[in-house]
Write a protein that holds these residues in place. Sequence first.
Motif, PDB file in Angstrom:
ATOM      1  N   ALA A  86       0.875  -1.194   0.000  1.00 16.17           N
ATOM      2  CA  ALA A  86       0.000   0.000   0.000  1.00 16.17           C
ATOM      3  C   ALA A  86       0.902   1.231   0.000  1.00 16.17           C
ATOM      4  O   ALA A  86       0.685   2.196   0.713  1.00 16.17           O
ATOM      5  N   GLU A  87       1.960   1.164  -0.807  1.00 19.37           N
ATOM      6  CA  GLU A  87       3.057   2.153  -0.772  1.00 19.37           C
ATOM      7  C   GLU A  87       2.721   3.497  -1.388  1.00 19.37           C
ATOM      8  O   GLU A  87       3.438   4.479  -1.181  1.00 19.37           O
ATOM      9  N   SER A  88       1.654   3.534  -2.254  1.00 21.04           N
ATOM     10  CA  SER A  88       1.421   4.786  -2.986  1.00 21.04           C
ATOM     11  C   SER A  88      -0.064   4.962  -3.273  1.00 21.04           C
ATOM     12  O   SER A  88      -0.858   4.012  -3.176  1.00 21.04           O
ATOM     13  N   GLU A  89      -0.416   6.190  -3.699  1.00 24.68           N
ATOM     14  CA  GLU A  89      -1.798   6.466  -4.088  1.00 24.68           C
ATOM     15  C   GLU A  89      -2.212   5.532  -5.234  1.00 24.68           C
ATOM     16  O   GLU A  89      -3.344   5.057  -5.294  1.00 24.68           O
ATOM     17  N   TRP A  90      -1.241   5.293  -6.115  1.00 26.31           N
ATOM     18  CA  TRP A  90      -1.508   4.405  -7.270  1.00 26.31           C
ATOM     19  C   TRP A  90      -1.911   3.024  -6.749  1.00 26.31           C
ATOM     20  O   TRP A  90      -2.892   2.438  -7.185  1.00 26.31           O
ATOM     21  N   ARG A  91      -1.176   2.502  -5.805  1.00 23.52           N
ATOM     22  CA  ARG A  91      -1.423   1.142  -5.306  1.00 23.52           C
ATOM     23  C   ARG A  91      -2.794   1.055  -4.619  1.00 23.52           C
ATOM     24  O   ARG A  91      -3.521   0.083  -4.806  1.00 23.52           O
ATOM     25  N   THR A  92      -3.110   2.099  -3.880  1.00 20.10           N
ATOM     26  CA  THR A  92      -4.415   2.128  -3.191  1.00 20.10           C
ATOM     27  C   THR A  92      -5.543   2.089  -4.220  1.00 20.10           C
ATOM     28  O   THR A  92      -6.504   1.325  -4.085  1.00 20.10           O
TER      29      THR A  92
ATOM     30  N   THR B  70      -0.484  -8.963 -13.174  1.00 19.50           N
ATOM     31  CA  THR B  70      -1.097  -7.644 -13.410  1.00 19.50           C
ATOM     32  C   THR B  70      -0.100  -6.576 -12.990  1.00 19.50           C
ATOM     33  O   THR B  70       0.680  -6.774 -12.057  1.00 19.50           O
ATOM     34  N   ASP B  71      -0.125  -5.455 -13.721  1.00 23.64           N
ATOM     35  CA  ASP B  71       0.658  -4.267 -13.371  1.00 23.64           C
ATOM     36  C   ASP B  71       2.141  -4.451 -13.692  1.00 23.64           C
ATOM     37  O   ASP B  71       2.690  -3.756 -14.541  1.00 23.64           O
ATOM     38  N   ARG B  72       2.827  -5.365 -13.047  1.00 22.73           N
ATOM     39  CA  ARG B  72       4.264  -5.556 -13.268  1.00 22.73           C
ATOM     40  C   ARG B  72       4.509  -6.981 -13.772  1.00 22.73           C
ATOM     41  O   ARG B  72       3.721  -7.874 -13.488  1.00 22.73           O
ATOM     42  N   SER B  73       5.629  -7.161 -14.506  1.00 16.61           N
ATOM     43  CA  SER B  73       5.890  -8.496 -15.053  1.00 16.61           C
ATOM     44  C   SER B  73       7.057  -9.157 -14.310  1.00 16.61           C
ATOM     45  O   SER B  73       7.633  -8.574 -13.389  1.00 16.61           O
TER      46      SER B  73
ATOM     47  N   ASP C 255       2.953  -0.098 -20.400  1.00 13.15           N
ATOM     48  CA  ASP C 255       4.269  -0.211 -21.043  1.00 13.15           C
ATOM     49  C   ASP C 255       5.154   0.826 -20.347  1.00 13.15           C
ATOM     50  O   ASP C 255       5.111   2.019 -20.681  1.00 13.15           O
ATOM     51  N   PHE C 256       5.961   0.369 -19.369  1.00 13.37           N
ATOM     52  CA  PHE C 256       6.737   1.305 -18.555  1.00 13.37           C
ATOM     53  C   PHE C 256       7.850   1.980 -19.351  1.00 13.37           C
ATOM     54  O   PHE C 256       8.213   3.125 -19.081  1.00 13.37           O
ATOM     55  N   ILE C 257       8.382   1.266 -20.346  1.00 13.31           N
ATOM     56  CA  ILE C 257       9.429   1.884 -21.175  1.00 13.31           C
ATOM     57  C   ILE C 257       8.833   3.075 -21.917  1.00 13.31           C
ATOM     58  O   ILE C 257       9.397   4.178 -21.934  1.00 13.31           O
TER      59      ILE C 257
ATOM     60  N   ASP D 200      12.316  -0.091 -16.240  1.00 12.84           N
ATOM     61  CA  ASP D 200      11.875   0.310 -17.587  1.00 12.84           C
ATOM     62  C   ASP D 200      11.648   1.807 -17.732  1.00 12.84           C
ATOM     63  O   ASP D 200      11.883   2.381 -18.796  1.00 12.84           O
ATOM     64  N   ARG D 201      11.190   2.483 -16.660  1.00  6.72           N
ATOM     65  CA  ARG D 201      10.994   3.926 -16.765  1.00  6.72           C
ATOM     66  C   ARG D 201      12.347   4.636 -16.934  1.00  6.72           C
ATOM     67  O   ARG D 201      12.481   5.626 -17.630  1.00  6.72           O
ATOM     68  N   LYS D 202      13.370   4.069 -16.309  1.00  8.33           N
ATOM     69  CA  LYS D 202      14.734   4.621 -16.445  1.00  8.33           C
ATOM     70  C   LYS D 202      15.210   4.406 -17.891  1.00  8.33           C
ATOM     71  O   LYS D 202      15.702   5.329 -18.548  1.00  8.33           O
TER      72      LYS D 202
ATOM     73  N   HIS E  74      10.004   8.583 -10.691  1.00  3.56           N
ATOM     74  CA  HIS E  74       9.305   7.436 -11.305  1.00  3.56           C
ATOM     75  C   HIS E  74       7.863   7.306 -10.824  1.00  3.56           C
ATOM     76  O   HIS E  74       7.124   6.463 -11.347  1.00  3.56           O
ATOM     77  N   ASN E  75       7.456   8.030  -9.802  1.00  7.70           N
ATOM     78  CA  ASN E  75       6.019   8.086  -9.493  1.00  7.70           C
ATOM     79  C   ASN E  75       5.670   9.378  -8.764  1.00  7.70           C
ATOM     80  O   ASN E  75       6.536  10.078  -8.232  1.00  7.70           O
ATOM     81  N   ASP E  76       4.365   9.686  -8.740  1.00  6.87           N
ATOM     82  CA  ASP E  76       3.894  10.959  -8.173  1.00  6.87           C
ATOM     83  C   ASP E  76       4.177  11.052  -6.677  1.00  6.87           C
ATOM     84  O   ASP E  76       4.469  12.142  -6.154  1.00  6.87           O
TER      85      ASP E  76
ATOM     86  N   ILE F 214       5.265  10.357 -12.897  1.00  5.86           N
ATOM     87  CA  ILE F 214       4.473   9.325 -13.584  1.00  5.86           C
ATOM     88  C   ILE F 214       3.392   8.797 -12.635  1.00  5.86           C
ATOM     89  O   ILE F 214       3.634   8.745 -11.414  1.00  5.86           O
ATOM     90  N   ASP F 215       2.303   8.442 -13.084  1.00  2.00           N
ATOM     91  CA  ASP F 215       1.100   7.855 -12.485  1.00  2.00           C
ATOM     92  C   ASP F 215      -0.136   8.685 -12.811  1.00  2.00           C
ATOM     93  O   ASP F 215      -1.170   8.134 -13.147  1.00  2.00           O
ATOM     94  N   ALA F 216      -0.065  10.017 -12.614  1.00  2.00           N
ATOM     95  CA  ALA F 216      -1.231  10.919 -12.800  1.00  2.00           C
ATOM     96  C   ALA F 216      -2.345  10.589 -11.793  1.00  2.00           C
ATOM     97  O   ALA F 216      -3.521  10.449 -12.151  1.00  2.00           O
TER      98      ALA F 216
HETATM   99  C1  GZL Z   1       3.136   0.987 -11.905  1.00  2.00           C
HETATM  100  C2  GZL Z   1       3.137   0.552 -10.455  1.00  2.00           C
HETATM  101  C3  GZL Z   1       3.963   1.488  -9.637  1.00  2.00           C
HETATM  102  C4  GZL Z   1       3.396   2.911  -9.610  1.00  2.00           C
HETATM  103  C5  GZL Z   1       3.762   3.314  -8.232  1.00  2.00           C
HETATM  104  O1  GZL Z   1       2.304   0.167 -12.654  1.00  2.00           O
HETATM  105  O2  GZL Z   1       3.684  -0.750 -10.346  1.00  2.00           O
HETATM  106  O3  GZL Z   1       3.951   1.023  -8.293  1.00  2.00           O
HETATM  107  O4  GZL Z   1       3.946   3.750 -10.590  1.00  2.00           O
HETATM  108  C6  GZL Z   1       3.400   2.068  -7.462  1.00  2.00           C
HETATM  109  O5  GZL Z   1       3.080   4.443  -7.745  1.00  2.00           O
HETATM  110  O6  GZL Z   1       3.912   2.075  -6.203  1.00  2.00           O
END
Ligand code: GZL
Length: 321
Positions: free
Chosen positions: A40-46, A117-120, A136-138, A175-177, A226-228, A254-256
């Motif tokens: 539950a590390e970020s707004e995105w994850r929530t 889902t989300d990450r590979s 696509d993180f790249i 990949d974002r790097k 790499h994230n908001d 990134i995330d918006a």
């Molecule tokens: C991206 C996701 C990342 C978000 C972060 O799909 O895995 O993890 O960019 C989240 O906010 O913590």
Amino acid sequence: MTLNRRTLTTAIAAASLGALLPAAALAQKKIVLGFSQVGAESEWRTANTESIKSAAKDAGIELKFSDAQQKQENQIKAIRSFIAQKVDVIAFSPVVESGWETVLREAKAAKIPVVLTDRSVNTKDDTLYVSFMGSDFIEEGRKAGRWLVEKMKDQKGEVNIVELQGTVGSAPAIDRKKGFEEIIKADPKFKIIRSQTGDFTRAKGKEVMEAFLKADGKKINVLYAHNDDMAIGAIQAIEEAGMKPAKDITIISIDAVKGAFEAMIAGKLNVSVECSPLLGPQLMSAVKDIKAGKTLPKRIVTEETIFPMEVAAQEFPKRKY
Ligand code: GZL
């Protein structure tokens, strides 16, 4: 022994009812999905967790949900527990790319399909999962790089960049790097002078930005986060150092998520690249397709855009996360 008519009729009725029962019972049996979430590390994850839970409810799928608090060993434990419970499908967002083959082989041996889902994950054996759905993180990194190149096209001198990386070893951080550097390497004026993980959290993002400012302060022209959440933490550090975020230091993120729109509307963040967490409905439809014996594409990519601060106020009311 001869069966009289009544006994025979009863026997046929009982047999047909019995034959019907398992089908009827099966039709009622809910699909059970085991989901291991990063944390539950970020707004995105929530927002991602909320999307998965509400989509499971809407789909009538029984969800066994586990929060790994960003620890791979907790995800592996959760996947093993889902296998022991004989769930119908396992899905997870792998906190890091490597170290999954053993537990994925156990799921395969138990004949339980797995959806990423989300990450590979890093694996040579792509039979270990049915499908990977996510961004696509790249390309997200490229979008960030292209926005900066355009923004700085008339800048003559050096553009010194500090970078707040995501969780070490995670697909989005790697990949974002990669995508960002692929774009900025075209012009030698762009220099990443410091790069360190902020683990996708506000607190760590602030802490690392404080160290960057202490070391290079006025030399820093750009922050690429790499994230908001890390960007928002860094904004606090920049203000506490008496500098103006988005003016003295251009900030790309990134995330918006909502927090990013609020920061852009306040004039403290220049741009956020969209990374949608709303994967719940897509995941539930994939789970139902798997149970119905349908084949899924190996890779399902989420369509996304980019939001510069100039459009933040008009776009914010339309945002779903
Ligand atoms: C991206 C996701 C990342 C978000 C972060 O799909 O895995 O993890 O960019 C989240 O906010 O913590």
